[in-house]
Scaffold this motif. Structure first.
Motif, PDB file in Angstrom:
ATOM      1  N   MET A 164       0.844  -1.166   0.000  1.00 43.11           N
ATOM      2  CA  MET A 164       0.000   0.000   0.000  1.00 43.11           C
ATOM      3  C   MET A 164       0.889   1.228   0.000  1.00 43.11           C
ATOM      4  SD  MET A 164      -1.800   2.539   2.080  1.00 43.11           S
ATOM      5  CE  MET A 164      -1.343   2.100   3.703  1.00 43.11           C
ATOM      6  N   LYS A 165       0.464   2.221  -0.793  1.00 42.15           N
ATOM      7  CA  LYS A 165       1.168   3.498  -0.823  1.00 42.15           C
ATOM      8  C   LYS A 165       0.137   4.602  -0.707  1.00 42.15           C
ATOM      9  CE  LYS A 165       2.655   2.959  -5.189  1.00 42.15           C
ATOM     10  NZ  LYS A 165       3.369   3.255  -6.418  1.00 42.15           N
ATOM     11  N   PHE A 166       0.583   5.799  -0.451  1.00 41.91           N
ATOM     12  CA  PHE A 166      -0.296   6.960  -0.396  1.00 41.91           C
ATOM     13  C   PHE A 166      -0.021   7.851  -1.598  1.00 41.91           C
ATOM     14  CE2 PHE A 166      -0.349   5.640   4.013  1.00 41.91           C
ATOM     15  CZ  PHE A 166      -1.667   5.855   4.372  1.00 41.91           C
ATOM     16  N   ILE A 167      -1.092   8.269  -2.253  1.00 44.78           N
ATOM     17  CA  ILE A 167      -1.008   9.248  -3.330  1.00 44.78           C
ATOM     18  C   ILE A 167      -1.874  10.423  -2.904  1.00 44.78           C
ATOM     19  CG2 ILE A 167      -1.517   9.740  -5.751  1.00 44.78           C
ATOM     20  CD1 ILE A 167      -1.082   6.745  -6.325  1.00 44.78           C
ATOM     21  N   ASP A 168      -1.250  11.553  -2.642  1.00 41.48           N
ATOM     22  CA  ASP A 168      -1.966  12.734  -2.133  1.00 41.48           C
ATOM     23  C   ASP A 168      -2.826  12.376  -0.925  1.00 41.48           C
ATOM     24  OD1 ASP A 168      -0.787  14.271  -4.099  1.00 41.48           O
ATOM     25  OD2 ASP A 168      -2.523  14.236  -5.418  1.00 41.48           O
ATOM     26  N   SER A 169      -2.261  11.650   0.009  1.00 40.25           N
ATOM     27  CA  SER A 169      -2.919  11.221   1.257  1.00 40.25           C
ATOM     28  C   SER A 169      -4.025  10.191   1.050  1.00 40.25           C
ATOM     29  CB  SER A 169      -3.482  12.424   2.016  1.00 40.25           C
ATOM     30  OG  SER A 169      -2.450  13.327   2.339  1.00 40.25           O
ATOM     31  N   ILE A 170      -4.141   9.622  -0.137  1.00 39.65           N
ATOM     32  CA  ILE A 170      -5.157   8.606  -0.426  1.00 39.65           C
ATOM     33  C   ILE A 170      -4.481   7.239  -0.415  1.00 39.65           C
ATOM     34  CG2 ILE A 170      -6.777   7.733  -2.158  1.00 39.65           C
ATOM     35  CD1 ILE A 170      -6.984  10.674  -3.170  1.00 39.65           C
ATOM     36  N   PRO A 171      -4.953   6.305   0.427  1.00 41.33           N
ATOM     37  CA  PRO A 171      -4.370   4.959   0.413  1.00 41.33           C
ATOM     38  C   PRO A 171      -4.705   4.235  -0.896  1.00 41.33           C
ATOM     39  CG  PRO A 171      -5.869   5.250   2.294  1.00 41.33           C
ATOM     40  CD  PRO A 171      -5.970   6.460   1.441  1.00 41.33           C
ATOM     41  N   VAL A 172      -3.678   3.681  -1.523  1.00 46.67           N
ATOM     42  CA  VAL A 172      -3.842   2.982  -2.802  1.00 46.67           C
ATOM     43  C   VAL A 172      -3.155   1.629  -2.702  1.00 46.67           C
ATOM     44  CG1 VAL A 172      -3.347   3.027  -5.274  1.00 46.67           C
ATOM     45  CG2 VAL A 172      -3.891   5.164  -4.078  1.00 46.67           C
ATOM     46  N   TRP A 173      -3.926   0.563  -2.906  1.00 48.43           N
ATOM     47  CA  TRP A 173      -3.380  -0.791  -2.957  1.00 48.43           C
ATOM     48  C   TRP A 173      -3.274  -1.182  -4.422  1.00 48.43           C
ATOM     49  CZ3 TRP A 173      -6.242   0.863   1.104  1.00 48.43           C
ATOM     50  CH2 TRP A 173      -5.799   0.514   2.385  1.00 48.43           C
ATOM     51  N   GLY A 174      -2.273  -1.938  -4.769  1.00 45.64           N
ATOM     52  CA  GLY A 174      -2.092  -2.386  -6.147  1.00 45.64           C
ATOM     53  C   GLY A 174      -1.386  -1.336  -6.986  1.00 45.64           C
ATOM     54  N   THR A 175      -1.308  -1.614  -8.280  1.00 50.46           N
ATOM     55  CA  THR A 175      -0.670  -0.702  -9.222  1.00 50.46           C
ATOM     56  C   THR A 175      -1.632   0.433  -9.568  1.00 50.46           C
ATOM     57  OG1 THR A 175       0.554  -2.565 -10.153  1.00 50.46           O
ATOM     58  CG2 THR A 175       0.448  -0.552 -11.484  1.00 50.46           C
ATOM     59  N   PRO A 176      -1.234   1.669  -9.333  1.00 52.85           N
ATOM     60  CA  PRO A 176      -2.151   2.789  -9.576  1.00 52.85           C
ATOM     61  C   PRO A 176      -2.582   2.887 -11.046  1.00 52.85           C
ATOM     62  CG  PRO A 176      -0.281   3.504  -8.257  1.00 52.85           C
ATOM     63  CD  PRO A 176       0.028   2.120  -8.739  1.00 52.85           C
ATOM     64  N   ASP A 177      -3.888   2.970 -11.264  1.00 52.14           N
ATOM     65  CA  ASP A 177      -4.465   3.219 -12.587  1.00 52.14           C
ATOM     66  C   ASP A 177      -4.732   4.730 -12.658  1.00 52.14           C
ATOM     67  OD1 ASP A 177      -6.276   2.085 -15.009  1.00 52.14           O
ATOM     68  OD2 ASP A 177      -7.322   3.726 -13.992  1.00 52.14           O
ATOM     69  N   GLU A 178      -4.126   5.410 -13.622  1.00 53.17           N
ATOM     70  CA  GLU A 178      -4.198   6.875 -13.683  1.00 53.17           C
ATOM     71  C   GLU A 178      -5.623   7.405 -13.721  1.00 53.17           C
ATOM     72  OE1 GLU A 178      -1.664   8.817 -16.523  1.00 53.17           O
ATOM     73  OE2 GLU A 178      -0.120   7.285 -16.278  1.00 53.17           O
ATOM     74  N   GLY A 179      -6.492   6.768 -14.486  1.00 56.22           N
ATOM     75  CA  GLY A 179      -7.883   7.210 -14.575  1.00 56.22           C
ATOM     76  C   GLY A 179      -8.601   7.074 -13.247  1.00 56.22           C
ATOM     77  N   ALA A 180      -8.380   5.967 -12.556  1.00 55.26           N
ATOM     78  CA  ALA A 180      -9.010   5.742 -11.255  1.00 55.26           C
ATOM     79  C   ALA A 180      -8.462   6.706 -10.214  1.00 55.26           C
ATOM     80  CB  ALA A 180      -8.793   4.299 -10.815  1.00 55.26           C
ATOM     81  N   VAL A 181      -7.178   6.994 -10.269  1.00 55.28           N
ATOM     82  CA  VAL A 181      -6.582   7.944  -9.319  1.00 55.28           C
ATOM     83  C   VAL A 181      -7.184   9.327  -9.517  1.00 55.28           C
ATOM     84  CG1 VAL A 181      -4.446   9.098  -8.622  1.00 55.28           C
ATOM     85  CG2 VAL A 181      -4.455   6.616  -8.991  1.00 55.28           C
ATOM     86  N   ARG A 182      -7.345   9.753 -10.768  1.00 59.86           N
ATOM     87  CA  ARG A 182      -7.989  11.056 -11.031  1.00 59.86           C
ATOM     88  C   ARG A 182      -9.404  11.081 -10.468  1.00 59.86           C
ATOM     89  NH1 ARG A 182      -5.505  10.520 -16.006  1.00 59.86           N
ATOM     90  NH2 ARG A 182      -7.444   9.855 -16.994  1.00 59.86           N
ATOM     91  N   GLN A 183     -10.156  10.001 -10.680  1.00 58.20           N
ATOM     92  CA  GLN A 183     -11.532   9.950 -10.182  1.00 58.20           C
ATOM     93  C   GLN A 183     -11.589   9.980  -8.658  1.00 58.20           C
ATOM     94  OE1 GLN A 183     -12.947   6.415 -12.284  1.00 58.20           O
ATOM     95  NE2 GLN A 183     -14.326   7.748 -13.434  1.00 58.20           N
ATOM     96  N   ILE A 184     -10.726   9.233  -7.986  1.00 63.45           N
ATOM     97  CA  ILE A 184     -10.787   9.192  -6.524  1.00 63.45           C
ATOM     98  C   ILE A 184     -10.361  10.535  -5.937  1.00 63.45           C
ATOM     99  CG2 ILE A 184      -8.499   8.300  -5.908  1.00 63.45           C
ATOM    100  CD1 ILE A 184     -11.809   6.987  -4.497  1.00 63.45           C
ATOM    101  N   LYS A 185      -9.454  11.237  -6.604  1.00 64.36           N
ATOM    102  CA  LYS A 185      -9.073  12.579  -6.146  1.00 64.36           C
ATOM    103  C   LYS A 185     -10.264  13.527  -6.230  1.00 64.36           C
ATOM    104  CE  LYS A 185      -4.136  12.501  -7.184  1.00 64.36           C
ATOM    105  NZ  LYS A 185      -3.068  13.139  -8.001  1.00 64.36           N
TER     106      LYS A 185
END
Length: 68
Positions: free
Chosen positions: A1-22
């Protein structure tokens, strides 16, 4: 697990999904992306979006059963 802009993300980050969750994180109390996440319609599939005293219709069911 890693954090992207304080958001916990498991697995390989999908750019489209990361934009949506932000985007979801702007109004939600808590958000996270699970290991199987991918881009959805408004809320990413595999995204967890928690609101206090509210339910997001787009988070409940545009893509129930994807991959089945």
């Amino acid at each position: 697990m890693k954090f992207i802009d304080s958001i916990p993300v498991w697995g390989t980050p999908d750019e489209g999904a990361v934009r949506q969750i932000k985007t979801c994180a702007r109004t939600a109390d808590k958000v996270a992306l699970m290991a199987d996440h991918h881009k959805g319609y408004a809320v990413p599939i595999g995204g967890v979006v928690a609101y206090k005293n509210a339910v997001s219709p787009s988070g409940v069911g545009y893509d129930i059963g994807c991959g089945n």
